[in-house]
Design a protein around this motif. Structure first.
Motif, PDB file in Angstrom:
ATOM      1  N   LYS A 284       0.840  -1.139  -0.108  1.00  0.00           N
ATOM      2  CA  LYS A 284       0.175   0.019   0.118  1.00  0.00           C
ATOM      3  C   LYS A 284       0.987   1.195  -0.129  1.00  0.00           C
ATOM      4  CE  LYS A 284      -3.973   2.180   2.610  1.00  0.00           C
ATOM      5  NZ  LYS A 284      -4.857   1.890   3.721  1.00  0.00           N
ATOM      6  N   ARG A 285       1.875   1.060   0.833  1.00  0.00           N
ATOM      7  CA  ARG A 285       2.952   2.290   0.920  1.00  0.00           C
ATOM      8  C   ARG A 285       3.567   2.633  -0.498  1.00  0.00           C
ATOM      9  NH1 ARG A 285       6.521   2.518   5.818  1.00  0.00           N
ATOM     10  NH2 ARG A 285       4.455   2.656   6.788  1.00  0.00           N
ATOM     11  N   ILE A 286       4.114   1.577  -0.992  1.00  0.00           N
ATOM     12  CA  ILE A 286       4.947   1.510  -2.010  1.00  0.00           C
ATOM     13  C   ILE A 286       3.908   1.903  -3.292  1.00  0.00           C
ATOM     14  CG2 ILE A 286       5.986   0.199  -4.145  1.00  0.00           C
ATOM     15  CD1 ILE A 286       7.011  -1.775  -1.729  1.00  0.00           C
ATOM     16  N   ALA A 287       2.662   1.618  -3.280  1.00  0.00           N
ATOM     17  CA  ALA A 287       1.741   2.131  -4.454  1.00  0.00           C
ATOM     18  C   ALA A 287       1.570   3.563  -4.195  1.00  0.00           C
ATOM     19  CB  ALA A 287       0.459   1.440  -4.284  1.00  0.00           C
ATOM     20  N   ARG A 288       1.364   4.027  -3.167  1.00  0.00           N
ATOM     21  CA  ARG A 288       1.232   5.364  -2.548  1.00  0.00           C
ATOM     22  C   ARG A 288       2.540   6.339  -3.032  1.00  0.00           C
ATOM     23  NH1 ARG A 288      -0.294   5.071   2.117  1.00  0.00           N
ATOM     24  NH2 ARG A 288       1.621   5.642   2.952  1.00  0.00           N
ATOM     25  N   GLN A 289       3.747   5.951  -2.879  1.00  0.00           N
ATOM     26  CA  GLN A 289       4.952   6.453  -3.146  1.00  0.00           C
ATOM     27  C   GLN A 289       5.220   6.495  -4.605  1.00  0.00           C
ATOM     28  OE1 GLN A 289       7.841   4.039  -1.098  1.00  0.00           O
ATOM     29  NE2 GLN A 289       7.611   5.031   0.959  1.00  0.00           N
ATOM     30  N   LYS A 293      -3.312   4.800  -7.441  1.00  0.00           N
ATOM     31  CA  LYS A 293      -4.359   5.080  -6.779  1.00  0.00           C
ATOM     32  C   LYS A 293      -4.355   4.383  -5.405  1.00  0.00           C
ATOM     33  CE  LYS A 293      -7.061   5.935 -10.801  1.00  0.00           C
ATOM     34  NZ  LYS A 293      -8.014   5.679 -11.919  1.00  0.00           N
ATOM     35  N   ASN A 294      -4.201   3.049  -5.528  1.00  0.00           N
ATOM     36  CA  ASN A 294      -4.327   2.127  -4.250  1.00  0.00           C
ATOM     37  C   ASN A 294      -3.358   0.791  -4.828  1.00  0.00           C
ATOM     38  OD1 ASN A 294      -6.076   0.274  -5.984  1.00  0.00           O
ATOM     39  ND2 ASN A 294      -7.835   1.884  -5.501  1.00  0.00           N
ATOM     40  N   ALA A 295      -3.258   0.097  -3.622  1.00  0.00           N
ATOM     41  CA  ALA A 295      -2.734  -1.194  -3.813  1.00  0.00           C
ATOM     42  C   ALA A 295      -3.396  -2.244  -5.002  1.00  0.00           C
ATOM     43  CB  ALA A 295      -2.499  -2.112  -2.582  1.00  0.00           C
ATOM     44  N   THR A 296      -4.366  -2.308  -4.977  1.00  0.00           N
ATOM     45  CA  THR A 296      -5.209  -3.135  -6.161  1.00  0.00           C
ATOM     46  C   THR A 296      -4.855  -2.398  -7.428  1.00  0.00           C
ATOM     47  OG1 THR A 296      -7.127  -3.461  -4.649  1.00  0.00           O
ATOM     48  CG2 THR A 296      -7.286  -3.926  -6.951  1.00  0.00           C
ATOM     49  N   HIS A 297      -4.833  -1.314  -7.717  1.00  0.00           N
ATOM     50  CA  HIS A 297      -4.514  -0.814  -8.972  1.00  0.00           C
ATOM     51  C   HIS A 297      -2.995  -1.072  -9.135  1.00  0.00           C
ATOM     52  CE1 HIS A 297      -3.172   2.954 -11.471  1.00  0.00           C
ATOM     53  NE2 HIS A 297      -3.803   2.111 -12.309  1.00  0.00           N
ATOM     54  N   PHE A 298      -2.332  -0.723  -8.172  1.00  0.00           N
ATOM     55  CA  PHE A 298      -0.723  -0.953  -8.328  1.00  0.00           C
ATOM     56  C   PHE A 298      -0.543  -2.479  -8.755  1.00  0.00           C
ATOM     57  CE2 PHE A 298       2.912  -2.523  -5.589  1.00  0.00           C
ATOM     58  CZ  PHE A 298       3.786  -2.326  -6.526  1.00  0.00           C
ATOM     59  N   SER A 299      -1.110  -3.357  -8.005  1.00  0.00           N
ATOM     60  CA  SER A 299      -0.720  -4.621  -8.216  1.00  0.00           C
ATOM     61  C   SER A 299      -1.277  -5.242  -9.947  1.00  0.00           C
ATOM     62  CB  SER A 299      -1.651  -5.688  -7.441  1.00  0.00           C
ATOM     63  OG  SER A 299      -1.418  -7.162  -7.627  1.00  0.00           O
ATOM     64  N   ARG A 300      -2.298  -4.563 -10.303  1.00  0.00           N
ATOM     65  CA  ARG A 300      -2.777  -4.989 -11.549  1.00  0.00           C
ATOM     66  C   ARG A 300      -1.934  -4.320 -12.673  1.00  0.00           C
ATOM     67  NH1 ARG A 300      -7.541  -2.590 -10.968  1.00  0.00           N
ATOM     68  NH2 ARG A 300      -7.167  -0.830 -11.878  1.00  0.00           N
ATOM     69  N   GLU A 301      -1.412  -3.310 -12.524  1.00  0.00           N
ATOM     70  CA  GLU A 301      -0.464  -2.626 -13.408  1.00  0.00           C
ATOM     71  C   GLU A 301       0.883  -3.196 -13.418  1.00  0.00           C
ATOM     72  OE1 GLU A 301      -1.047  -0.381 -15.861  1.00  0.00           O
ATOM     73  OE2 GLU A 301      -3.104   0.209 -14.932  1.00  0.00           O
ATOM     74  N   PHE A 302       1.446  -3.602 -12.267  1.00  0.00           N
ATOM     75  CA  PHE A 302       2.508  -4.621 -12.136  1.00  0.00           C
ATOM     76  C   PHE A 302       2.571  -5.795 -12.790  1.00  0.00           C
ATOM     77  CE2 PHE A 302       5.686  -6.902  -9.908  1.00  0.00           C
ATOM     78  CZ  PHE A 302       6.966  -5.748  -9.402  1.00  0.00           C
ATOM     79  N   LYS A 303       1.320  -6.471 -12.512  1.00  0.00           N
ATOM     80  CA  LYS A 303       1.338  -7.598 -13.249  1.00  0.00           C
ATOM     81  C   LYS A 303       1.326  -7.436 -14.824  1.00  0.00           C
ATOM     82  CE  LYS A 303      -0.996 -12.164 -13.319  1.00  0.00           C
ATOM     83  NZ  LYS A 303      -1.845 -13.058 -12.602  1.00  0.00           N
TER      84      LYS A 303
END
Length: 317
Positions: A284-289, A293-303
């Motif tokens: 969650k913090r890595i996503a924000r940094q 938008k949030n950890a879910t959005h970050f995980s989706r884009e990362f994958k």
């Protein structure tokens, strides 16, 4: 005894630095539970090696040379007891072991401690399921006391009469495709030769001048240094750096090979990848940094970018 151990650890650091100087960015140092300056140095050198590799790959994508390609690196054929029966030349090149030193040896002898546990679990699954096929990250030991992390696939091969080969293990990596780059350079030179023979050769002019280059590099650095901020509009960026929106769109893509927002997304994911792999920061913090938008959005884009989730990467790091 303590001095001998310390010198041995120091030699490993020096060996990795030598590999880095040769352009080999895939090797890593084995970490220990010690809490001294040398262990801190080892951790730092590993991070630097990771950063250099990421930077080289990123630069290859940015310049759009297609000069990096995904290809098989190491190939092992194993018998039913998981002993090595065949290796390709890249195995000896990357691990520095001689062919004769590896043949008929258990595969487990080439793995570091944590990878041994993974390997044992995997072999149990292979023995119980003959149609089993798996991918995992393994860390290999080199003869020079370095570590070589690699994403691997192991396949249960169809049985052929009188064949001792039962399994195939392959590893892959992204490496420089010099032949492709050389062919492109050759094609470009031949094209220029043909143009000079023409009465009125068409000269290809870049859209950018020196001042523009400095401006767009400054914009690139600004974006890299503000990954946690909301993405500014093209109009805002152009106004801030004294150019216009049309020139920004066209010139930035000519320089970096991608749009402003593709560049920003690339940098966010690249930086996040390093943080996921080399820190214990919550997702969650890595996503924000990194401006997600949030950890879910970050995980989706990362994958979508890397083919595996942040959780998968950290579990196998």
């Amino acid at each position: 005894m303590e001095n001998i151990t310390y010198n041995g650890r120091l030699n490993k650091v020096l060996q990795l630095l030598i590999e880095l100087s040769r352009g080999n960015f895939s090797y890593r140092l084995e970490r220990s539970d010690k809490r001294d300056e040398l262990e801190a140095l080892s951790a730092m050198v590993n991070i630097v090696a990771e950063e250099i590799k990421d930077s080289f790959l990123h630069q290859g994508y940015v310049n759009m040379h297609d000069s990096y390609m995904h290809m098989v690196q190491m190939i092992f054929f194993l018998d039913e007891t998981f002993k090595i029966t065949y290796i390709n030349q890249d195995v000896t090149k990357l691990l520095h072991w001689e062919n004769s030193e590896l043949l008929d040896q258990p595969m487990v002898n080439l793995l570091e401690k944590k990878s041994i546990l993974k390997w044992v679990d995997l072999t149990k699954s292979l023995c119980s399921d003959h149609d089993f096929e798996s991918e995992m990250r393994l860390v290999f030991k080199t003869k020079t006391n370095l570590q070589l992390p690699a994403y691997c696939k192991i396949v249960d091969l169809p049985q052929v009469e009188n064949s001792i080969v039962r399994y195939m293990l392959i590893s892959s990596d992204i490496i420089k495709n010099t032949k492709l780059y050389e062919r492109k350079l050759q094609s470009k030179i031949l094209k220029q030769i043909r143009l000079t023979k023409h009465k009125h050769p068409v000269e290809e002019k870049s859209f950018l001048n020196i001042s523009d280059l400095e401006t767009f590099r400054a914009i690139g650095n600004f974006l890299k240094n503000n990954l946690d901020k909301s993405a500014p509009s093209l109009q805002e960026l152009a106004h801030e750096f004294g150019t216009n929106e049309y020139k920004l769109k066209k010139g930035f893509k000519e320089l970096f090979g991608m749009t402003v927002f593709q560049f920003l997304k690339n940098e966010r994911l690249r930086n996040a990848h390093v943080l996921v792999k080399s820190s214990n920061e919550p997702f969650k913090r890595i996503a924000r940094q990194n401006g997600f938008k949030n950890a879910t959005h970050f995980s989706r884009e990362f994958k979508a970018r890397y083919g595996y989730t942040p959780r998968d990467l950290r579990a196998n790091s």
